[in-house]
Write a protein that holds these residues in place. Structure first.
Motif, PDB file in Angstrom:
ATOM      1  N   ASP A   1     -22.625  14.947  14.503  1.00  0.00           N
ATOM      2  CA  ASP A   1     -23.489  15.085  13.334  1.00  0.00           C
ATOM      3  C   ASP A   1     -23.110  16.398  12.634  1.00  0.00           C
TER       4      ASP A   1
ATOM      5  N   CYS B   1     -25.208  18.523  10.659  1.00  0.00           N
ATOM      6  CA  CYS B   1     -26.249  19.541  10.813  1.00  0.00           C
ATOM      7  C   CYS B   1     -26.954  19.335  12.148  1.00  0.00           C
TER       8      CYS B   1
ATOM      9  N   THR C   1     -23.276  12.001   8.915  1.00  0.00           N
ATOM     10  CA  THR C   1     -24.407  12.730   8.328  1.00  0.00           C
ATOM     11  C   THR C   1     -25.335  11.761   7.617  1.00  0.00           C
TER      12      THR C   1
END
Length: 204
Positions: A54, A56, A83
């Motif tokens: 991922d 973030c 994302t």
């Protein structure tokens, strides 16, 4: 067997993805993490052949930064970045980091598994359309995006000029061009729009 390091900070999604991947005859999750900063060590330790990251993650760690580190030390490991944000610079930054494939989380599970398999086989998958700053398709140059990102991080014009090695006059001119392109009358209003819609993620 495709040995996967999975990095996803949302526990429910991480556990769901791990179960789905482990149910495949040709895949297994060898490490499941919430923090991208731990991805390189986990990849090295587990002997993974693929990393699914991922962008973030926990503690503001970036999957794109982790991807770069993995590709630099373990170039044979295939890296897929995912994302759920429409951030306008993630795809280009992922390419620059050496990421093999990039996918948005709105794809179906079957499509994600297919992308992982094809990536391990040496094929790259990236979104076709570049995300735009506002819905009607206005595109900003890289310098304009860099300036807008720094505005979103509450940097002053002087700080922006210093970081981008530009004069303050040049920064002012670029800001005028950004406003002319987007139809906004104030760069701070545009910055609020960009952040609130996930088009710019400050600090990432």
């Amino acid at each position: 067997m495709i040995r996967i390091v999975l990095v996803e900070d949302q526990a429910m999604l991480r556990e769901s993805l791990a179960c789905t991947i482990d149910a495949q005859q040709d895949m297994e999750v060898v490490a499941s993490l919430s923090n991208a900063a731990d991805a390189l060590a986990a990849t090295r330790r587990s002997g993974a052949t693929c990393a699914l990251l991922d962008v973030c993650t926990e503690n503001d760690s970036s999957g794109i930064v982790a991807a770069r580190l993995i590709k630099e030390e373990l170039p044979g490991v295939r890296v897929v970045v995912m994302t759920g944000l429409p951030e306008i610079t993630f795809v280009d930054r992922a390419r620059e980091a050496g990421v093999d494939s990039f996918v948005y989380k709105n794809v179906g599970t079957g499509e994600l598994l297919g992308i992982i398999r094809s990536t391990v086989e040496g094929y790259s998958t990236f979104p076709l359309a570049k995300q735009c700053i506002i819905p009607d398709g206005v595109e900003l140059t890289q310098v304009e995006i860099d300036i807008l990102r720094l505005v979103c991080e509450s940097r002053t014009r002087r700080e922006i000029a210093a970081q981008l090695y530009l004069s303050e006059g040049t920064v002012k001119r670029h800001i005028s061009e950004i406003l002319a392109k987007t139809g906004y009358d104030n760069i701070l209003r545009l910055a609020v729009h960009a952040v609130s819609n996930g088009l710019i993620v400050p600090g990432m």
